[in-house]
Write a protein that holds these residues in place. Structure first.
Motif, mmCIF file in Angstrom:
data_model
loop_
_atom_site.group_PDB
_atom_site.id
_atom_site.type_symbol
_atom_site.label_atom_id
_atom_site.label_comp_id
_atom_site.label_asym_id
_atom_site.label_seq_id
_atom_site.Cartn_x
_atom_site.Cartn_y
_atom_site.Cartn_z
ATOM 1 N N MET A 1 0.840 -1.173 0.000
ATOM 2 C CA MET A 1 0.000 0.000 0.000
ATOM 3 C C MET A 1 0.883 1.234 0.000
ATOM 4 O O MET A 1 1.845 1.313 0.746
ATOM 5 C CB MET A 1 -0.897 -0.047 1.241
ATOM 6 C CG MET A 1 -1.698 1.184 1.453
ATOM 7 S SD MET A 1 -2.727 1.239 2.936
ATOM 8 C CE MET A 1 -2.670 -0.332 3.643
ATOM 9 N N ALA B 1 1.489 5.386 0.540
ATOM 10 C CA ALA B 1 1.035 6.367 1.521
ATOM 11 C C ALA B 1 1.208 7.761 0.936
ATOM 12 O O ALA B 1 2.168 8.030 0.225
ATOM 13 C CB ALA B 1 1.815 6.234 2.822
ATOM 14 N N VAL C 1 -0.861 9.065 5.236
ATOM 15 C CA VAL C 1 -2.146 8.372 5.252
ATOM 16 C C VAL C 1 -2.089 7.322 4.148
ATOM 17 O O VAL C 1 -1.623 7.614 3.050
ATOM 18 C CB VAL C 1 -3.306 9.367 4.988
ATOM 19 C CG1 VAL C 1 -4.633 8.647 4.908
ATOM 20 C CG2 VAL C 1 -3.337 10.438 6.060
ATOM 21 N N PRO C 2 -2.558 6.098 4.412
ATOM 22 C CA PRO C 2 -2.533 5.087 3.347
ATOM 23 C C PRO C 2 -3.297 5.572 2.115
ATOM 24 O O PRO C 2 -4.326 6.243 2.240
ATOM 25 C CB PRO C 2 -3.232 3.881 3.970
ATOM 26 C CG PRO C 2 -3.297 4.148 5.425
ATOM 27 C CD PRO C 2 -3.184 5.618 5.631
ATOM 28 N N ALA C 3 -2.780 5.235 0.956
ATOM 29 C CA ALA C 3 -3.408 5.653 -0.303
ATOM 30 C C ALA C 3 -4.304 4.547 -0.840
ATOM 31 O O ALA C 3 -3.953 3.368 -0.809
ATOM 32 C CB ALA C 3 -2.342 6.005 -1.327
ATOM 33 N N LEU C 4 -5.464 4.947 -1.313
ATOM 34 C CA LEU C 4 -6.373 4.069 -2.024
ATOM 35 C C LEU C 4 -6.266 4.485 -3.488
ATOM 36 O O LEU C 4 -6.800 5.524 -3.886
ATOM 37 C CB LEU C 4 -7.792 4.292 -1.485
ATOM 38 C CG LEU C 4 -8.790 3.165 -1.564
ATOM 39 C CD1 LEU C 4 -8.306 1.965 -0.768
ATOM 40 C CD2 LEU C 4 -10.128 3.629 -1.030
ATOM 41 N N ARG D 1 -9.157 13.163 1.005
ATOM 42 C CA ARG D 1 -9.239 12.272 2.156
ATOM 43 C C ARG D 1 -10.587 11.557 2.175
ATOM 44 O O ARG D 1 -11.634 12.185 2.066
ATOM 45 C CB ARG D 1 -9.069 13.099 3.427
ATOM 46 C CG ARG D 1 -9.085 12.351 4.730
ATOM 47 C CD ARG D 1 -7.823 11.560 5.048
ATOM 48 N NE ARG D 1 -6.593 12.264 4.826
ATOM 49 C CZ ARG D 1 -5.820 12.773 5.780
ATOM 50 N NH1 ARG D 1 -6.170 12.668 7.034
ATOM 51 N NH2 ARG D 1 -4.700 13.376 5.479
ATOM 52 N N SER E 1 -8.668 6.188 7.617
ATOM 53 C CA SER E 1 -8.609 7.325 6.707
ATOM 54 C C SER E 1 -7.676 6.939 5.572
ATOM 55 O O SER E 1 -6.635 6.331 5.800
ATOM 56 C CB SER E 1 -8.040 8.530 7.448
ATOM 57 O OG SER E 1 -8.774 9.670 7.178
ATOM 58 N N PHE E 2 -8.074 7.269 4.361
ATOM 59 C CA PHE E 2 -7.262 6.996 3.179
ATOM 60 C C PHE E 2 -7.175 8.257 2.335
ATOM 61 O O PHE E 2 -8.090 9.079 2.320
ATOM 62 C CB PHE E 2 -7.883 5.884 2.324
ATOM 63 C CG PHE E 2 -7.878 4.534 2.966
ATOM 64 C CD1 PHE E 2 -6.789 3.689 2.804
ATOM 65 C CD2 PHE E 2 -8.944 4.104 3.731
ATOM 66 C CE1 PHE E 2 -6.776 2.437 3.396
ATOM 67 C CE2 PHE E 2 -8.945 2.857 4.324
ATOM 68 C CZ PHE E 2 -7.861 2.017 4.160
ATOM 69 N N SER E 3 -6.107 8.367 1.603
ATOM 70 C CA SER E 3 -5.972 9.384 0.586
ATOM 71 C C SER E 3 -6.341 8.706 -0.732
ATOM 72 O O SER E 3 -5.700 7.741 -1.134
ATOM 73 C CB SER E 3 -4.524 9.883 0.556
ATOM 74 O OG SER E 3 -4.360 10.826 -0.454
ATOM 75 N N LEU F 1 -11.550 -0.885 -0.604
ATOM 76 C CA LEU F 1 -11.628 -0.805 0.860
ATOM 77 C C LEU F 1 -11.661 -2.199 1.488
ATOM 78 O O LEU F 1 -10.957 -2.456 2.471
ATOM 79 C CB LEU F 1 -12.866 -0.020 1.298
ATOM 80 C CG LEU F 1 -12.784 1.484 1.227
ATOM 81 C CD1 LEU F 1 -14.118 2.103 1.622
ATOM 82 C CD2 LEU F 1 -11.661 2.004 2.120
ATOM 83 N N GLU G 1 -8.270 -3.689 1.441
ATOM 84 C CA GLU G 1 -7.370 -3.093 2.436
ATOM 85 C C GLU G 1 -7.763 -3.430 3.866
ATOM 86 O O GLU G 1 -6.905 -3.698 4.704
ATOM 87 C CB GLU G 1 -7.325 -1.565 2.266
ATOM 88 C CG GLU G 1 -6.669 -1.102 0.996
ATOM 89 C CD GLU G 1 -5.203 -1.454 0.901
ATOM 90 O OE1 GLU G 1 -4.518 -1.491 1.935
ATOM 91 O OE2 GLU G 1 -4.736 -1.700 -0.220
#
Length: 180
Positions: A1, A3, A7-10, A48, A58-60, A92, A95
């Motif tokens: 993953m 970041a 913040v972890p990135a989606l 976000r 929370s993901f970016s 999601l 993850e």
């Protein structure tokens, strides 16, 4: 993953890598629909996404440049909202739970996708996923939709599999994840 800003990135375009029940072309289409919906609300890539409910995170969200051609292609924003929500929900669940989509469900089953482990040679449903998208909604709207979708999954309870519901609201953006 990846970041972004700690913040972890989606990364929506990862949907284009496909999975057992998602062709790369379909994955890219879901990613584009989500990107159009997010930009329709004035968000830019790296916005976000707040996740509430069963999982709090929370993901970016990172997405490709939205072109005029994409806007015209996904001009039916109701359809784009549903498809975009599916794309975000698939990422999601991957993850947060470690499952991927292994089968697209048929209409009338009470859920959208069968879920299973990311790795392995046997493609077998181990959970159910029901997804819904909301273009603009309040916290009350999101909770009501989650409740509705949880009830909808009851029609497939004979499968004896856990059911996940993901409701994505694009104007904030926020996603509520529930499990039963």
């Amino acid at each position: 993953m990846d970041a972004v800003d700690d913040v972890p990135a989606l990364v929506l375009m990862r949907l284009g890598e496909g999975c057992p029940a998602l062709t790369p072309d379909c994955g890219r289409s879901l990613a584009e629909a989500a990107a159009v919906c997010l930009e329709d609300h004035g968000h830019r890539s790296r916005a976000r996404l707040v996740v509430i409910g069963e999982h709090e995170a929370s993901f970016s969200i990172v997405w490709p440049v939205v072109t005029d051609q994409m806007r015209r292609c996904y001009n039916d924003l109701d359809e784009a909202t549903e498809n975009g929500a599916c794309g975000i929900a698939i990422l999601l669940i991957r993850e947060l739970v470690g499952f991927t989509v292994v089968e697209r469900s048929r209409k009338g089953t009470g859920f959208d996708y069968g879920l299973g482990p990311e790795e392995g040679h046997r493609v077998q449903n181990q959970a159910r996923l029901e997804v819904s998208g909301i273009r603009v909604g309040s916290s009350t709207d999101i909770k009501a939709r989650v409740k509705q979708k949880l009830q909808q999954t009851q029609q497939s309870d004979a499968l004896l599999l856990p059911a996940y519901v993901v409701v994505v609201e694009f104007s904030r953006p926020i996603a509520e994840v529930a499990k039963r």
